[in-house]
Each structure stands twice: as structure tokens, then as C-alpha cells.
Write an enzyme that holds these catalytic residues in place. Structure first.
Site, PDB file in Angstrom:
ATOM      1  N   ASN A 150       1.054  -1.132  -0.690  1.00 20.16           N
ATOM      2  CA  ASN A 150      -0.155  -0.112  -0.053  1.00 20.16           C
ATOM      3  C   ASN A 150       0.877   1.414  -0.216  1.00 20.16           C
ATOM      4  OD1 ASN A 150      -2.476  -1.119   0.110  1.00 20.16           O
ATOM      5  ND2 ASN A 150      -3.214  -1.236   1.755  1.00 20.16           N
ATOM      6  N   HIS A 202      -8.522   1.396  -3.459  1.00 16.85           N
ATOM      7  CA  HIS A 202      -9.019   2.249  -2.331  1.00 16.85           C
ATOM      8  C   HIS A 202      -9.873   3.455  -2.731  1.00 16.85           C
ATOM      9  CE1 HIS A 202      -6.008   0.243   0.982  1.00 16.85           C
ATOM     10  NE2 HIS A 202      -7.268  -0.492   0.197  1.00 16.85           N
ATOM     11  N   TYR A 256     -13.573   1.986   2.425  1.00  9.85           N
ATOM     12  CA  TYR A 256     -12.529   3.818   2.452  1.00  9.85           C
ATOM     13  C   TYR A 256     -13.611   4.885   2.283  1.00  9.85           C
ATOM     14  CZ  TYR A 256      -8.636   0.933   3.152  1.00  9.85           C
ATOM     15  OH  TYR A 256      -7.921  -0.395   3.779  1.00  9.85           O
TER      16      TYR A 256
END
Length: 442
Positions: A150, A202, A256
Site C-alpha cells: 500500500n 481504495h 474507504y
């Protein structure tokens, strides 16, 4: 008989590794992994040895001929690899804790992949992954790089635009989690559900949902308005949606999106948590301590169920399905991060997008969706602008570019606050940001 596959996992000492190993064991007949090299850095050597020894017990118990190699020498591991997976964390969980706590001091969301935290994780990670890309180019030029690190979208963006690698795929477990959540909400088997995913990592939306080929989007949106169908991840508070808002949005958000559509509530939750159980990184540090104690048990030879508390549910499914589909030229559909090439009309062609793709031996072929609905298009474009500027800042080490990235992120309320957070976080992460400081001191 063809030779088996060589797979290299960078960040091999991760607590997630047993899930990946389990995935390779389960799929051995279709994905004959002969060598699995787990690579880490000196600071991660103890964890690498613990998790690597567990991995060896797992393959022995399963009776599959996968040779597990543990090393701190990345270049040695990469030689002639077929697939390289990346799951590393520059600065370890201590850096993540700073990413979460520092923004909170300024009344801003502190989160691993969104807002200031996401920016700084990208600034630390991108130079490292670009060095890995150079090693791959030299030592295993035909290998596929499957990135799980990430912020996966920003990292994939940087690889596509600043490295010479073409065989790059970014991967995330959020789409699989959404699909599982939809199946649970509808009380049906997950194999009957298909979701048309499009957006960014996300920041992905389900544009439509199908049950046995028939659209059930309205039914799913209705179900998401019920608090018992939070459809979120372990690391994200399941703050309740306004049912009328979901109906107006008319697409399926991911967990998210709460940071953008419920910023006030999410910030309040983070501030409260930071005073009680701790930020997510601090919680994860405790979970990991418990996991590694379990992993040390010489009688443990399977993935322990406690790993699910770590938040990476379906990680191995996403990774192993992708690798198997490329290796076996399956032509199945999977949501991955790849170069846009016109799949989403309102995003630059050379950018990374997260979209359903047909998976082939030559890689993902994005399924075009045209333009995103106006209800979400602007937010997605804003985040893509942020990712592009952030990737440029990571590569150049330019202060003003980093300030621009921080300020245009929708979770940051002003240029002044952006500068304050930027300055404090640059200092806090100085050891991992040489591109900014070597220039200043030169």
C-alpha cells in the site's frame, strides 16, 4: 514435464505470509510452485525466520514439493523468478503509527492509505519499489510483478510511469471483500455474485451487481443502508450510511469511501480510538505480537485462524487467483490495478486504475466502462490527480510538489494545515525520505 515456478515474495517476513503459503498449497495442482523465496531486510530477519520456519512446516505437512528459501539478499532471490510479489512496509509499523497520529493532532484523518498518511506511505515506498523494479529488469526481465504494497494504486501508478517494467499488476483485497459482503447481505453463495468494479485502489465502486447474471444493484444498495450490512474491513470503522444518500449515489461504495463521505464521523472515531485502544497501527502491533508467538509454536503447521484479525482477509485468494490466471491463461475476470488505456474515460490513459480485467498469459485486459457516473467522477479524478502529483513528489523529492499533493487531497482542509502536517511528517520520517533531505543538505 515443465519445470515448476519460482516465486519471490519481498516482505516475506510479513504476518500475511502464511496465508499466501496456504494459497499456493491449495492450488498446487494448477500452480506448481517449485521454489518460494521469502525476502526481507535485516530489521525483519527475526520475523522472516519465524514465519519462514512455519511456511516450511506447512508445506511439509501438506506434502507438496515447494522449496522455501529465506534470505536478506534480494538480488540473489530474484534471479530467474517467474513472479515477484511485494508486500513490504518501509519504516515498519512504527512509521504507520506516525502516519496515523500526526495528522490527528491537526484535526485531520490519520489513515494508512488515505490523506496525509497515504501520501507519506507513498513517499517512503515508491523509491524502494522503483529500485526493486530495476533489479527485476536486470535479473528476471520476464517476471510479473504483483504489487500488494500500500498505497497500491499510487505505487502501481509510479511503476507504470517511472519504471521500464511492463509486466506490472497492482492487487488489493477490497474488491473480493465487497463481493463477499454482497453475497452475505443477499444470503447467497459468493460464486453467484458478480460486481462491475471501476475506479481507483481504495476508491473503487461497484457500478453494478449481478446475481446469476441479473442486476440486483438496487437490492444491494437497500441492504447497505441496514447497519448489519456494514461491508467494511477490520481496519475501518463501520459508520452507518444514510440510506437516502446511498440511493442517490446509485453505485456500491467501498469501506474507504467513508473517509470522504463521512469524514466528520470517521475523524471522531479515530480521535476516540487514539485515546483508548490506540490507532490501527498500534492495535496491529499487538495483534502481530500475538501472531508471531503463535507462529513460533513448532507444532503449528497450518495458517492460524487468528490471522483473520489482522485485516487482510482474502489476500491470498486475490494473489493466488491472479498468478494462476496469468500462468494458466484462464481468461477469467478479476479486478486489478493496471494501466487505464481508455478503460475509464475520465482518467488519463497512462494512469493506474482499478477495474475488472480479463486475465490472460499476457496480463490483464481492462474491460472498458466508459465514463464514471457524475456522482463519483469528480472525487475519483481528484484522487487520481493527488496520486499523480504524489508519485512525482516521491520520485523527485521536491518539497513544493509534496505540498501540492498534500493540499489537493480532499481530506486536508487548507494549505496552511497541509504545510504544518507536511513539515512535521517530513521530519518524523526523515530516515526513510533521503530524496527530500539529501537535496536540502547538499
Amino acid at each position: 514435464m515443465t519445470k515448476g515456478l519460482k516465486i519471490v515474495t519481498i516482505g516475506g517476513g510479513s504476518s500475511y505470509t502464511p496465508e499466501l503459503v496456504e494459497g499456493f498449497i491449495k492450488r498446487y495442482d494448477e500452480l506448481p510452485v517449485r521454489e518460494l523465496w521469502l525476502v526481507d531486510i535485516p530489521e525483519g530477519e527475526e520475523k522472516l525466520n519465524i514465519v519462514g520456519t512455519l511456511a516450511k512446516r506447512m508445506v511439509e505437512k501438506a506434502g507438496v514439493p515447494i522449496d522455501i528459501h529465506l534470505t536478506l539478499d534480494r538480488r540473489k532471490a530474484l534471479k530467474d523468478a517467474d513472479f515477484v510479489t511485494t508486500q513490504f512496509r518501509v519504516g515498519l509499523l512504527q512509521a504507520r503509527a506516525k502516519d496515523e497520529r500526526i495528522p490527528l493532532k491537526y484535526g485531520v484523518i490519520g489513515q494508512e492509505t488515505n490523506g496525509p498518511g497515504g501520501l507519506f506511505k507513498g513517499l517512503r515506498t515508491i523509491p524502494v519499489i522503483l529500485e526493486i523494479a530495476k533489479d527485476i529488469e536486470e535479473l528476471c526481465p520476464n517476471a510479473w510483478l504483483v504489487n500488494f504494497t500500500n498505497p497500491a494504486g499510487m505505487v502501481t501508478e509510479a511503476l507504470l510511469r517511472y519504471s521500464n517494467l511492463k509486466k506490472v499488476v497492482g492487487l488489493c483485497n477490497v474488491p473480493i471483500g465487497i463481493k463477499m459482503g454482497v453475497a452475505k447481505a443477499l444470503d447467497v453463495d459468493v460464486d453467484r455474485v458478480e460486481v462491475q468494479f471501476a475506479g481507483l485502489n481504495h476508491m473503487v465502486f461497484g457500478l453494478d451487481v449481478f446475481l446469476d447474471g441479473v442486476s440486483v444493484k438496487e437490492q444491494v444498495i437497500e441492504a447497505m443502508g441496514d447497519p448489519k450490512n456494514a461491508m467494511t474491513m477490520k481496519n475501518i470503522s463501520g459508520a452507518e450510511w444514510e440510506p437516502d444518500f446511498l440511493k442517490a449515489l446509485n453505485v456500491i461504495p467501498c469501506g474507504y469511501h467513508r473517509y470522504y463521505f463521512k469524514t466528520k464521523e470517521m475523524l471522531e472515531h479515530e480521535l476516540e480510538a487514539s485515546q483508548t485502544e490506540g490507532t490501527r497501527a498500534e492495535v496491529v502491533q499487538k495483534v502481530e505480537k500475538e501472531l508471531f508467538e503463535l507462529y513460533k509454536d513448532p507444532n503449528l503447521a497450518i495458517k492460524p485462524p487468528q490471522l483473520e484479525k489482522r485485516g487482510g482477509a482474502y489476500y491470498s485468494d486475490a494473489a493466488c487467483n491472479l498468478i494462476s490466471s496469468i500462468y494458466n491463461d484462464k481468461h477469467d475476470i478479476q479486478p486489478v490495478n493496471t494501466i487505464n488505456n481508455g478503460a475509464i474515460a475520465s482518467i488519463p490513459d497512462d494512469s493506474a486504475v482499478e477495474v475488472n480485467c480479463v486475465m490472460t498469459k499476457t496480463g490483464p485486459k481492462p474491460i472498458a466502462v466508459g465514463d464514471l457516473p457524475v456522482s463519483v467522477r469528480g472525487l475519483v479524478q481528484q484522487i487520481k490527480s493527488f496520486e499523480r502529483v504524489a508519485a512525482e513528489a516521491a520520485v523527485t523529492g521536491d518539497y513544493q510538489t509534496a505540498l501540492l499533493a498534500m493540499t489537493i487531497n480532499p481530506l486536508v482542509p487548507s494549505d496552511t494545515v497541509a504545510k504544518q502536517i507536511l513539515d512535521e511528517m517530513l521530519e518524523a520520517h526523515k530516515a526513510y525520505l533521503p530524496q527530500f533531505f539529501n537535496k536540502i543538505e547538499a
